[in-house]
Scaffold this motif. Structure first.
Motif, PDB file in Angstrom:
ATOM      1  N   TYR A 136       0.807  -1.213   0.000  1.00  0.00           N
ATOM      2  CA  TYR A 136       0.000   0.000   0.000  1.00  0.00           C
ATOM      3  C   TYR A 136       0.845   1.270   0.000  1.00  0.00           C
ATOM      4  CZ  TYR A 136      -3.518   3.421   1.183  1.00  0.00           C
ATOM      5  OH  TYR A 136      -4.328   4.503   1.169  1.00  0.00           O
ATOM      6  N   GLY A 137       2.043   1.200   0.428  1.00  0.00           N
ATOM      7  CA  GLY A 137       2.885   2.385   0.469  1.00  0.00           C
ATOM      8  C   GLY A 137       3.121   2.902   1.876  1.00  0.00           C
ATOM      9  N   ASP A 138       2.850   2.077   2.869  1.00  0.00           N
ATOM     10  CA  ASP A 138       3.081   2.458   4.256  1.00  0.00           C
ATOM     11  C   ASP A 138       4.575   2.689   4.473  1.00  0.00           C
ATOM     12  OD1 ASP A 138       3.330   2.690   6.957  1.00  0.00           O
ATOM     13  OD2 ASP A 138       2.115   0.954   7.458  1.00  0.00           O
ATOM     14  N   PRO A 139       4.984   3.893   4.890  1.00  0.00           N
ATOM     15  CA  PRO A 139       6.413   4.153   5.104  1.00  0.00           C
ATOM     16  C   PRO A 139       7.079   3.158   6.043  1.00  0.00           C
ATOM     17  CG  PRO A 139       5.181   6.212   5.155  1.00  0.00           C
ATOM     18  CD  PRO A 139       4.167   5.103   5.094  1.00  0.00           C
ATOM     19  N   ASP A 140       6.321   2.613   7.014  1.00  0.00           N
ATOM     20  CA  ASP A 140       6.904   1.645   7.943  1.00  0.00           C
ATOM     21  C   ASP A 140       7.361   0.384   7.208  1.00  0.00           C
ATOM     22  OD1 ASP A 140       6.563   3.291  10.096  1.00  0.00           O
ATOM     23  OD2 ASP A 140       4.619   2.438  10.662  1.00  0.00           O
ATOM     24  N   VAL A 141       6.600  -0.016   6.178  1.00  0.00           N
ATOM     25  CA  VAL A 141       6.980  -1.193   5.408  1.00  0.00           C
ATOM     26  C   VAL A 141       8.269  -0.920   4.639  1.00  0.00           C
ATOM     27  CG1 VAL A 141       6.270  -2.791   3.585  1.00  0.00           C
ATOM     28  CG2 VAL A 141       4.590  -1.934   5.214  1.00  0.00           C
ATOM     29  N   PHE A 142       8.340   0.257   4.020  1.00  0.00           N
ATOM     30  CA  PHE A 142       9.546   0.622   3.280  1.00  0.00           C
ATOM     31  C   PHE A 142      10.756   0.711   4.204  1.00  0.00           C
ATOM     32  CE2 PHE A 142       6.470   1.694   0.143  1.00  0.00           C
ATOM     33  CZ  PHE A 142       7.132   1.639  -1.075  1.00  0.00           C
ATOM     34  N   LYS A 143      10.543   1.260   5.388  1.00  0.00           N
ATOM     35  CA  LYS A 143      11.641   1.365   6.351  1.00  0.00           C
ATOM     36  C   LYS A 143      12.123  -0.016   6.776  1.00  0.00           C
ATOM     37  CE  LYS A 143      12.874   3.332  10.855  1.00  0.00           C
ATOM     38  NZ  LYS A 143      12.378   4.084  12.041  1.00  0.00           N
ATOM     39  N   ALA A 144      11.167  -0.917   7.052  1.00  0.00           N
ATOM     40  CA  ALA A 144      11.525  -2.282   7.450  1.00  0.00           C
ATOM     41  C   ALA A 144      12.294  -2.984   6.340  1.00  0.00           C
ATOM     42  CB  ALA A 144      10.263  -3.072   7.795  1.00  0.00           C
ATOM     43  N   LEU A 145      11.824  -2.802   5.114  1.00  0.00           N
ATOM     44  CA  LEU A 145      12.485  -3.428   3.974  1.00  0.00           C
ATOM     45  C   LEU A 145      13.908  -2.889   3.808  1.00  0.00           C
ATOM     46  CD1 LEU A 145      11.936  -5.484   1.767  1.00  0.00           C
ATOM     47  CD2 LEU A 145      11.083  -3.618   0.332  1.00  0.00           C
ATOM     48  N   GLY A 146      14.062  -1.582   3.964  1.00  0.00           N
ATOM     49  CA  GLY A 146      15.394  -0.990   3.875  1.00  0.00           C
ATOM     50  C   GLY A 146      16.328  -1.514   4.949  1.00  0.00           C
TER      51      GLY A 146
ATOM     52  N   GLU B  24       1.983   8.466  -2.296  1.00  0.00           N
ATOM     53  CA  GLU B  24       2.697   9.321  -1.379  1.00  0.00           C
ATOM     54  C   GLU B  24       4.204   9.126  -1.532  1.00  0.00           C
ATOM     55  OE1 GLU B  24       1.334  11.636   0.430  1.00  0.00           O
ATOM     56  OE2 GLU B  24      -0.635  11.072  -0.316  1.00  0.00           O
ATOM     57  N   GLY B  25       4.945  10.228  -1.592  1.00  0.00           N
ATOM     58  CA  GLY B  25       6.384  10.150  -1.784  1.00  0.00           C
ATOM     59  C   GLY B  25       7.162   9.862  -0.516  1.00  0.00           C
ATOM     60  N   ASP B  26       6.501   9.939   0.642  1.00  0.00           N
ATOM     61  CA  ASP B  26       7.212   9.715   1.897  1.00  0.00           C
ATOM     62  C   ASP B  26       7.785   8.307   1.966  1.00  0.00           C
ATOM     63  OD1 ASP B  26       6.693  12.237   2.716  1.00  0.00           O
ATOM     64  OD2 ASP B  26       4.978  11.719   3.982  1.00  0.00           O
ATOM     65  N   ALA B  27       7.105   7.343   1.343  1.00  0.00           N
ATOM     66  CA  ALA B  27       7.599   5.969   1.366  1.00  0.00           C
ATOM     67  C   ALA B  27       8.957   5.868   0.680  1.00  0.00           C
ATOM     68  CB  ALA B  27       6.589   5.039   0.695  1.00  0.00           C
TER      69      ALA B  27
ATOM     70  N   ASP C 247      12.871  -1.125  -8.763  1.00  0.00           N
ATOM     71  CA  ASP C 247      11.783  -0.842  -9.695  1.00  0.00           C
ATOM     72  C   ASP C 247      10.534  -0.508  -8.889  1.00  0.00           C
ATOM     73  OD1 ASP C 247       9.736  -0.843 -11.528  1.00  0.00           O
ATOM     74  OD2 ASP C 247      10.458  -2.584 -12.635  1.00  0.00           O
ATOM     75  N   ILE C 248      10.112   0.760  -8.944  1.00  0.00           N
ATOM     76  CA  ILE C 248       8.901   1.201  -8.270  1.00  0.00           C
ATOM     77  C   ILE C 248       7.794   1.204  -9.312  1.00  0.00           C
ATOM     78  CG2 ILE C 248       7.803   2.967  -6.859  1.00  0.00           C
ATOM     79  CD1 ILE C 248      10.287   1.766  -5.584  1.00  0.00           C
ATOM     80  N   GLY C 249       6.832   0.288  -9.173  1.00  0.00           N
ATOM     81  CA  GLY C 249       5.924  -0.023 -10.263  1.00  0.00           C
ATOM     82  C   GLY C 249       4.742   0.901 -10.454  1.00  0.00           C
ATOM     83  N   GLN C 250       4.518   1.869  -9.583  1.00  0.00           N
ATOM     84  CA  GLN C 250       3.349   2.729  -9.704  1.00  0.00           C
ATOM     85  C   GLN C 250       3.794   4.192  -9.680  1.00  0.00           C
ATOM     86  OE1 GLN C 250       0.981   0.491 -10.794  1.00  0.00           O
ATOM     87  NE2 GLN C 250      -0.498   1.613  -9.565  1.00  0.00           N
ATOM     88  N   PRO C 251       2.952   5.102 -10.210  1.00  0.00           N
ATOM     89  CA  PRO C 251       3.283   6.527 -10.136  1.00  0.00           C
ATOM     90  C   PRO C 251       3.439   6.981  -8.690  1.00  0.00           C
ATOM     91  CG  PRO C 251       1.439   6.156 -11.627  1.00  0.00           C
ATOM     92  CD  PRO C 251       1.685   4.859 -10.914  1.00  0.00           C
ATOM     93  N   MET C 252       4.475   7.738  -8.433  1.00  0.00           N
ATOM     94  CA  MET C 252       4.728   8.254  -7.086  1.00  0.00           C
ATOM     95  C   MET C 252       4.992   9.750  -7.176  1.00  0.00           C
ATOM     96  SD  MET C 252       4.679   5.624  -4.949  1.00  0.00           S
ATOM     97  CE  MET C 252       5.694   6.015  -3.528  1.00  0.00           C
ATOM     98  N   TYR C 253       4.614  10.464  -6.123  1.00  0.00           N
ATOM     99  CA  TYR C 253       4.962  11.874  -6.035  1.00  0.00           C
ATOM    100  C   TYR C 253       6.303  11.994  -5.337  1.00  0.00           C
ATOM    101  CZ  TYR C 253       5.244  16.599  -4.263  1.00  0.00           C
ATOM    102  OH  TYR C 253       5.694  17.848  -3.954  1.00  0.00           O
ATOM    103  N   LEU C 254       7.260  12.626  -6.022  1.00  0.00           N
ATOM    104  CA  LEU C 254       8.603  12.780  -5.457  1.00  0.00           C
ATOM    105  C   LEU C 254       8.729  14.169  -4.845  1.00  0.00           C
ATOM    106  CD1 LEU C 254      10.821  11.137  -8.241  1.00  0.00           C
ATOM    107  CD2 LEU C 254      10.005  10.133  -6.105  1.00  0.00           C
ATOM    108  N   SER C 255       8.740  14.220  -3.543  1.00  0.00           N
ATOM    109  CA  SER C 255       8.935  15.493  -2.854  1.00  0.00           C
ATOM    110  C   SER C 255      10.393  15.920  -2.983  1.00  0.00           C
ATOM    111  CB  SER C 255       8.548  15.352  -1.380  1.00  0.00           C
ATOM    112  OG  SER C 255       9.424  14.428  -0.738  1.00  0.00           O
ATOM    113  N   SER C 256      10.659  17.164  -2.595  1.00  0.00           N
ATOM    114  CA  SER C 256      12.036  17.660  -2.662  1.00  0.00           C
ATOM    115  C   SER C 256      12.940  16.854  -1.733  1.00  0.00           C
ATOM    116  CB  SER C 256      12.078  19.152  -2.286  1.00  0.00           C
ATOM    117  OG  SER C 256      11.519  19.353  -0.980  1.00  0.00           O
ATOM    118  N   ASP C 257      12.407  16.429  -0.593  1.00  0.00           N
ATOM    119  CA  ASP C 257      13.212  15.610   0.323  1.00  0.00           C
ATOM    120  C   ASP C 257      13.498  14.236  -0.270  1.00  0.00           C
ATOM    121  OD1 ASP C 257      13.300  17.601   2.218  1.00  0.00           O
ATOM    122  OD2 ASP C 257      11.531  16.881   3.295  1.00  0.00           O
ATOM    123  N   ALA C 258      12.534  13.678  -1.006  1.00  0.00           N
ATOM    124  CA  ALA C 258      12.749  12.388  -1.657  1.00  0.00           C
ATOM    125  C   ALA C 258      13.824  12.500  -2.730  1.00  0.00           C
ATOM    126  CB  ALA C 258      11.449  11.871  -2.255  1.00  0.00           C
TER     127      ALA C 258
END
Length: 504
Positions: free
Chosen positions: A257-267, A288-291, A311-322
């Protein structure tokens, strides 16, 4: 060419529209069948069924072929049992066959059972079995893999949605994963939703297995109710891999789903591995670009463990921090990323300028796939300057000689945009060469010496250096000639794209 055993023809795809009578005569199809039967160089054959009678006729000739290693037969619009019955001798007796990809219609249980029974009678097991079926009896296929010693593939994949046909706890799948006596190393379930119970079972099986899978694709379209109660993939990642990160498959595909916690765990898991992953594909259901920010930030702690392909398979918003996080990771000398794919994610001139700065010294990134629709001429000039800065000889020599694919389409090697000049694509093409010293010389010669040879740089050189430089230039011109001769003319057509060769 097939009749002459042309070794360059290794792959053929017969599309359903090719089967229509108004596009190909019966004589043409008959001749194609005979050529396929006699070919000894053909490796893969894809038949997307359209005209039923023609396909049945063609399969008779396929039975006579002894070189095909991959057969894909898709027949979503036709009853398929008799198609596979016609193919029975090939399925049972072809000693070269390594992969069968069967795309069947809805609820083709009889066809699936026939295919599995035929594979059970082979002398050797296939390497890969793929079913592109809707509502396949998932557990039946897995039970045959588990219990029949001749159906022992290294890879099994289900390329369509099987809602309601998969055991909620994935018991059979988990038993197969944990069984070290089986050959299974790759599992593809990308379109099949797996809930908490199934993911827990898979996690336990991976831990009991004690060795990593080579490829794992899971996730699917998990329901919103599952997501709002907590992403089950978070539990899966932590319970499976945090303590034993090397059990993380070398190639991993997740739908989340894009939960940042999942991305953090994966990293965190990735950075704890003793060797880098090959491929990480993430299909994000949130924009959401926070992920991305969290994930790239987690990778910064151990850049030498980054996957070769992200490979990020869906459109994402890239914030300046990202963008800053991506740039920081790419400019690290230890970063191992060779491909960064941000599918359908738009990038703008300012963001590209920041990333291009990080790529000036990057020697690993070869492919940068991103949506370029929002770029102006300024953005394209930035990329052109990155791969070939013509402001001086030294700047050209010090340009990026690694990046060779840039644009929105990962499947195309060269992707043209009218806003980019031709030299940009020439530079990308040069960057494909393995010897980067030759690439640097080629760019220098083409941009500074090709049209009007300027001897000013040689005036203050010692005579021996002048001779050495001219010899290097001669070798470079030969390399340019060879590289231009091998240019893929399918991507370069028309007089405006004609390649001109210069000589000293």
């Amino acid at each position: 060419r097939l009749e002459g055993n042309d070794p360059s023809i290794e792959h053929i795809k017969i599309h359903r529209w090719t089967n229509r009578r108004e596009l190909a005569s019966d004589e043409d199809f008959e001749r194609l069948g005979r050529a396929i039967a006699s070919s000894t160089k053909l490796i893969s054959l894809w038949i997307d069924c359209g005209h039923r009678a023609r396909v049945l006729q063609l399969l008779e000739y396929v039975n006579q072929n002894r070189s095909v290693e991959l057969l894909r037969l898709w027949a979503f619009d036709l009853p398929t049992l008799d198609l596979f019955q016609r193919l029975e001798p090939f399925l049972k007796n072809s000693d070269k066959l390594k992969c069968i990809n069967a795309g069947l219609g809805t609820v083709e249980d009889a066809a699936i059972r026939f295919v599995m029974n035929a594979l059970a009678q082979r002398q050797t097991s296939l390497d890969k079995i793929v079913f592109g079926c809707c509502q396949i009896d998932f557990d039946y296929v897995l039970s045959r893999i588990k219990n029949d010693p001749m159906i022992n593939p290294k890879s099994v994949s289900f390329e369509d949605n099987n809602i309601g046909y998969m055991d909620d706890d994935c018991v059979l799948l988990s038993e197969i994963i944990a069984d070290n006596n089986l050959s299974l190393e790759e599992i593809g379930l990308a379109y099949n939703p797996i809930g908490h119970g199934g993911l827990r079972s898979i996690a336990t099986a991976i831990a009991n297995r004690g060795r990593a899978l080579k490829f794992l694709s899971i996730g699917g379209s998990l329901g919103w109710e599952e997501m709002k109660n907590g992403d089950p993939l978070l539990v899966f990642i932590y319970s499976s891999f945090l303590l034993l990160p090397d059990l993380l498959p070398k190639c991993l595909e997740l739908s989340l789903y894009g939960d940042p916690d999942v991305f953090k765990a994966l990293g965190e898991v990735i950075t704890k591995r003793t060797c880098p992953m090959n491929t990480l594909k993430l299909k994000c259901l949130s924009r959401e670009g926070d992920a991305i920010l969290v994930f790239m930030g987690a990778l910064q702690s151990s850049p030498h463990q980054t996957p070769k392909l992200i490979d990020i398979g869906q459109p994402m918003y890239l914030s300046s921090d990202a963008i800053i996080a991506i740039s920081t990771l790419l400019q690290n000398q230890e970063c191992k990323i060779e491909g960064l794919v941000l599918r359908q994610t738009r990038i703008y001139d300012e963001s590209l300028a920041q990333i291009s700065l990080s790529l000036q010294k990057n020697v690993t990134l070869r492919e940068f796939i991103v949506d370029t629709k929002s770029l102006t001429n300024t953005g394209w000039d930035i990329m052109s300057s990155l791969v070939c800065n013509t402001s001086s000889i030294n700047s050209t020599y010090s340009s990026n000689h690694t990046l060779y694919k840039f644009g929105p389409n990962i499947s195309k090697r060269v992707q043209f945009d009218l806003r980019a000049d031709f030299k940009f694509y020439r530079s990308l093409k040069m960057n494909e060469l393995a010897d980067k010293k030759i690439v640097a010389r080629m760019k220098v010669v083409e941009n500074h010496f090709a049209r009007n040879l300027n001897f000013d740089p040689f005036i203050d050189m010692q005579p021996t250096l002048v001779v050495h430089s001219l010899r290097c230039m001669h070798e470079t011109f030969e390399a340019i000639h060879e590289q231009r001769s091998s240019y893929d003319d399918e991507n370069m057509r028309g007089e405006n794209n004609c390649l001109t060769i210069y000589y000293l």
